[in-house]
Design a protein around this motif. Structure first.
Motif, PDB file in Angstrom:
ATOM      1  N   ALA A   1       0.850  -1.201   0.000  1.00 29.31           N
ATOM      2  CA  ALA A   1       0.000   0.000   0.000  1.00 29.31           C
ATOM      3  C   ALA A   1       0.880   1.244   0.000  1.00 29.31           C
ATOM      4  O   ALA A   1       1.544   1.550   0.987  1.00 29.31           O
ATOM      5  N   ASP A   2       0.901   1.950  -1.134  1.00 26.41           N
ATOM      6  CA  ASP A   2       1.701   3.169  -1.274  1.00 26.41           C
ATOM      7  C   ASP A   2       1.107   3.982  -2.414  1.00 26.41           C
ATOM      8  O   ASP A   2       0.703   3.420  -3.434  1.00 26.41           O
TER       9      ASP A   2
ATOM     10  N   VAL B   1       7.157   3.258  -6.394  1.00 30.68           N
ATOM     11  CA  VAL B   1       7.532   2.582  -5.150  1.00 30.68           C
ATOM     12  C   VAL B   1       6.901   1.194  -5.109  1.00 30.68           C
ATOM     13  O   VAL B   1       7.565   0.198  -4.796  1.00 30.68           O
ATOM     14  N   ARG B   2       5.611   1.120  -5.439  1.00 31.89           N
ATOM     15  CA  ARG B   2       4.933  -0.180  -5.438  1.00 31.89           C
ATOM     16  C   ARG B   2       5.595  -1.141  -6.425  1.00 31.89           C
ATOM     17  O   ARG B   2       5.823  -2.323  -6.108  1.00 31.89           O
ATOM     18  N   THR B   3       5.902  -0.645  -7.611  1.00 39.70           N
ATOM     19  CA  THR B   3       6.528  -1.500  -8.634  1.00 39.70           C
ATOM     20  C   THR B   3       7.890  -1.993  -8.169  1.00 39.70           C
ATOM     21  O   THR B   3       8.223  -3.176  -8.325  1.00 39.70           O
ATOM     22  N   GLY B   4       8.673  -1.090  -7.594  1.00 38.55           N
ATOM     23  CA  GLY B   4       9.997  -1.482  -7.116  1.00 38.55           C
ATOM     24  C   GLY B   4       9.936  -2.525  -6.022  1.00 38.55           C
ATOM     25  O   GLY B   4      10.671  -3.526  -6.037  1.00 38.55           O
TER      26      GLY B   4
ATOM     27  N   MET C   1       2.748  -0.888   4.490  1.00 36.12           N
ATOM     28  CA  MET C   1       1.799   0.229   4.577  1.00 36.12           C
ATOM     29  C   MET C   1       2.516   1.572   4.644  1.00 36.12           C
ATOM     30  O   MET C   1       3.247   1.861   5.604  1.00 36.12           O
ATOM     31  N   ASP C   2       2.303   2.396   3.616  1.00 34.71           N
ATOM     32  CA  ASP C   2       2.809   3.759   3.650  1.00 34.71           C
ATOM     33  C   ASP C   2       2.000   4.563   4.668  1.00 34.71           C
ATOM     34  O   ASP C   2       0.831   4.262   4.927  1.00 34.71           O
TER      35      ASP C   2
END
Length: 223
Positions: free
Chosen positions: A9-10, A15-18, A54-55
């Motif tokens: 969750a971001d 960021v999610r892909t990385g 979780m961001d």
């Protein structure tokens, strides 16, 4: 061993892909991604993951409220908070809400994979000393601590162990301090967690402060 199932969750797609690429390469099953807290809660209710990355700062619903709702819906799920700051005031609140630790967003790939495996097994990612630093900085000090209704269920030895846990002692250090075997210490810790419904050592540290067993500024006992 079954691979942990993870939701990321971001609000930043890169960021999610990385993180997805890193976790997948590390043998972890990324089952879903969410761009805000509301979507994260919905995914958890639908997919029942083992761990959520979780961001904190997300639109619609921030990571703190999402953490509360995720753990209310799926008590066995573990939440790892993602932050760009190593001492973010939201982190203490997230840990109090039941999160199992936090990661900086510049975490190395190896550390990220190891962190997910660690919390999936029921441990806390944070070193107790770091958790104590968070508590001392952000825990409210103007109001007296409220007694935890279950502390009375602890034996004197368990209360002593909990107090030392709150000071950041490892199992090895506890064994030395109390002249007990590490196996005995592990038994005491497991019983404390069961009696107080604690997820991990991070929550044990917070509870020790919030109940007044330890107060900010107490000596850490030769840490």
């Amino acid at each position: 061993m079954t691979a942990p199932r993870v939701v990321i969750a971001d609000d930043q797609a890169l960021v999610r892909t990385g993180f997805r690429m890193i976790l997948t390469a590390g043998g972890i099953d990324v089952v879903g991604e969410a761009a805000d807290g509301t979507a994260a809660v919905d995914l958890v209710r639908r997919l029942h993951p083992d761990v959520v990355l979780m961001d904190i700062r997300m639109p619609t619903m921030d990571g703190l409220e999402a953490t509360r709702r995720v753990l209310a819906a799926e008590p066995r799920c573990k939440v790892l908070i993602l932050t760009t700051f190593d001492l973010d005031n939201y982190v203490y609140s997230a840990l109090s809400a039941g999160a199992s630790g936090f990661l900086l967003k510049d975490v190395t790939p190896e550390h990220l994979v190891a962190a997910v495996h660690l919390v999936d097994t029921g441990d806390a990612l944070l070193a107790p000393s770091i958790t104590r630093r968070l508590v001392e900085r952000f825990a409210p000090t103007s109001t007296p601590p409220a007694p935890h209704r279950d502390l009375s269920t602890l034996t004197p030895r368990e209360l002593e162990v909990l107090t030392l846990l709150g000071r950041g002692r490892s199992n090895t250090e506890l064994a030395t301090d109390l002249t007990l075997s590490e196996a005995t210490i592990k038994t005491h810790v497991a019983r404390i967690f069961a009696k107080l419904s604690l997820r991990d050592r991070a929550q044990a540290v917070i509870l020790a402060y919030e109940t007044g067993l330890i107060t900010p500024g107490d000596p850490p006992r030769s840490e």
